[in-house]
Scaffold this motif. Structure first.
Motif, short mmCIF file in Angstrom:
data_model
loop_
_atom_site.label_atom_id
_atom_site.label_comp_id
_atom_site.label_asym_id
_atom_site.label_seq_id
_atom_site.Cartn_x
_atom_site.Cartn_y
_atom_site.Cartn_z
N LEU A 5 -10.76 14.39 -2.17
CA LEU A 5 -9.56 13.73 -1.64
C LEU A 5 -9.67 12.24 -1.94
O LEU A 5 -10.72 11.62 -1.70
N ILE A 6 -8.59 11.66 -2.45
CA ILE A 6 -8.54 10.22 -2.73
C ILE A 6 -7.44 9.62 -1.88
O ILE A 6 -6.32 10.14 -1.84
N THR A 7 -7.75 8.54 -1.19
CA THR A 7 -6.74 7.81 -0.42
C THR A 7 -6.60 6.41 -1.00
O THR A 7 -7.57 5.78 -1.39
N VAL A 8 -5.34 5.96 -1.05
CA VAL A 8 -5.02 4.63 -1.54
C VAL A 8 -4.24 3.92 -0.45
O VAL A 8 -3.23 4.44 0.03
N ARG A 9 -4.71 2.74 -0.07
CA ARG A 9 -4.06 2.03 1.03
C ARG A 9 -4.21 0.53 0.87
O ARG A 9 -5.16 0.06 0.24
N TYR A 10 -3.25 -0.18 1.45
CA TYR A 10 -3.29 -1.63 1.47
C TYR A 10 -3.21 -2.12 2.92
O TYR A 10 -2.64 -3.16 3.21
N ALA A 11 -3.78 -1.34 3.80
CA ALA A 11 -3.83 -1.64 5.22
C ALA A 11 -5.06 -0.95 5.80
O ALA A 11 -5.77 -0.23 5.08
N ASN A 12 -5.30 -1.16 7.07
CA ASN A 12 -6.46 -0.56 7.72
C ASN A 12 -6.03 0.12 9.02
O ASN A 12 -6.33 -0.35 10.12
N PRO A 13 -5.30 1.24 8.92
CA PRO A 13 -4.79 1.89 10.12
C PRO A 13 -5.91 2.47 10.98
O PRO A 13 -7.00 2.79 10.48
N VAL A 14 -5.65 2.58 12.25
CA VAL A 14 -6.66 3.02 13.22
C VAL A 14 -7.22 4.41 12.90
O VAL A 14 -8.44 4.61 12.97
N PRO A 15 -6.41 5.41 12.54
CA PRO A 15 -6.99 6.74 12.30
C PRO A 15 -8.08 6.77 11.24
O PRO A 15 -9.06 7.51 11.37
N LEU A 16 -7.94 5.97 10.18
CA LEU A 16 -8.96 5.96 9.14
C LEU A 16 -10.22 5.25 9.61
O LEU A 16 -11.31 5.50 9.09
#
Length: 335
Positions: A100-111
Motif C-alpha cells: 500500500l502506498i499513501t501520498v499526502r501533503y498533511a499529517n492527519p491524526v489517523p495516520l
C-alpha cells in the motif's frame, strides 16, 4: 519524505527512507514528497504517483481509477481541529496486490496513530488490502470524533445563547459566537466532503477487488489486490457507519443553521434596543430644542425679551416639554 513500514511480530515497524526492495514491505508513506522521491517510487512500483495538483481535482475519474495493477483512490480528510483552524487535505491511497502506498501533503491524526491501532489487532492489517481497510476505519472514527466535538461546541453555544440567565446579548459577545459558528460550519463542510469521498470510494474498491471494475471492450483486467470475505464485511461495516454519520452530520448542520439564525436575530434585537433608546432620546429633546430655537431668534419685536421672568419661563417650558413625554413613555413601558 518517504517512510516504509514492515509488519514484524505483530507491530508496524517504520523505517525512514525508500525501501531497497518491496519484498516484505507492507506500506510506503510519502509525506510532502519531492519530485525526485515521486519518481523513485514510480520506478520501484511501476505506477505513476499523483501530484498535489492531481489530488485536489474533484471529478471521480481523477480520484478513483485503475492504473495497471494498482487502484488509485483519493479521499478528503480533515486536519487542524486541534489548533482551531480546520482545513481540508487530500490523501491518496495506491493499493497494489502486495503493498500500500499513501501520498499526502498533511499529517492527519489517523495516520499518526495507525501504528498503535495495528498493534492492537495485527491480524487485521497483515496485508495491503487489510491495512487499507484499517486506515479507512481509522478515518471514519476520526470523522465521528470530530462530529462529536462539533456537536459539543454547538451545545455550549446554545447554552450561552438561550440558557444563561441575567445576561443580555451584549455581554455574550455575539461577534465571538458568530466566529465560533463559522469555524464549526467550516469543519462540517469538510466533514461532509470527506464523507462523500469515502462513500464513493467504497463501491469502487469493492467492485475492483471483486473483479467487477469497469473496463473498455477487449481490455484484460489486471490482477488487482483481493479482499477476503472478512475484508468485504469490514467494508460493509464502514458503509453502515458512513450512513449513520451522514445522518448525524445532517442533524448537526440543522442545529448549526438554527443557532446561526438565532444569533443573527439576537444581534437584530440588540440593535433595535439601541435604535429605540436613540428614538426616545430624540423625542424627549425635540420639544425643548424647539422652544430654545424659537427664543433664540434675533427679532426685535419679541415681547418675551422684555419680561423679567422670560428666561426662567423658557427654561421651565423646556423642562416641562421634555418631562411630559418622558412620563408618557414610562407609562407605556417603552423605557
Amino acid at each position: 519524505m518517504i517512510e516504509h513500514h514492515i509488519l514484524s511480530n505483530g507491530a508496524l515497524c517504520s523505517v525512514e527512507g525508500p525501501p531497497e526492495t518491496l519484498d516484505g514491505v507492507l506500506w510506503v508513506d510519502l509525506c510532502n514528497p519531492t519530485r525526485w522521491e515521486e519518481r523513485l517510487i514510480e520506478e520501484r512500483v511501476g505506477v505513476a504517483v499523483p501530484t498535489l495538483a492531481e489530488m485536489v481535482e474533484i471529478e471521480d475519474s481523477s480520484r478513483l481509477y485503475i492504473d495497471g495493477t494498482a487502484m488509485v483512490m483519493t479521499i478528503v480528510v480533515i486536519e487542524g481541529m486541534d489548533t482551531g483552524r480546520p482545513r481540508r487535505a487530500q490523501l491518496t491511497l495506491v493499493l497494489l496486490p502486495h503493498v500500500l502506498i499513501t501520498v499526502r501533503y498533511a499529517n492527519p491524526v489517523p495516520l499518526r496513530t495507525i501504528a498503535a491501532r495495528v498493534a492492537r489487532h495485527p491480524a487485521e492489517s497483515d496485508s495491503a488490502p487489510r491495512l487499507m481497510a484499517t486506515i479507512l476505519e481509522a478515518f471514519v472514527e476520526r470523522i465521528a470524533d470530530v462530529l462529536e466535538q462539533v456537536s459539543g461546541e454547538l451545545t455550549a453555544i446554545s447554552d450561552t445563547v438561550f440558557f444563561e440567565e441575567g445576561k443580555g446579548p451584549q455581554e455574550q459577545d455575539l461577534k465571538k459566537l458568530l466566529q465560533k459558528l463559522g469555524r464549526q460550519n467550516r469543519a462540517l463542510s469538510i466533514l461532509r466532503e470527506s464523507l462523500l469521498s469515502l462513500d464513493r470510494l467504497l463501491p469502487f474498491l469493492r467492485d475492483a477487488t471483486s473483479g467487477k471494475a469497469a473496463r473498455t471492450e477487449g481490455e484484460v483486467l489486471p490482477q488487482l489486490a483481493r479482499l477476503s470475505a472478512k475484508g468485504d464485511k469490514r467494508l460493509k461495516a464502514i458503509e453502515r457507519d458512513l450512513k449513520s454519520l451522514s445522518a448525524y452530520e445532517s442533524q448537526v448542520e440543522q442545529e448549526l443553521t438554527f443557532l446561526h439564525s438565532a444569533t443573527i436575530g439576537l444581534i437584530g434585537v440588540e440593535q433595535n434596543k439601541i435604535i429605540k433608546v436613540l428614538s426616545v432620546a430624540t423625542a424627549l429633546f425635540l420639544p425643548p430644542t424647539l422652544v430654545g430655537t424659537v427664543y433664540g431668534m434675533n427679532f426685535h419685536n419679541m415681547p418675551e425679551l422684555d419680561w423679567r421672568y422670560g428666561y426662567p419661563l423658557a427654561l421651565g417650558v423646556m423642562v416641562l416639554s421634555a418631562g411630559l413625554p418622558y412620563l408618557w413613555f414610562r407609562r407605556k413601558k417603552w423605557l
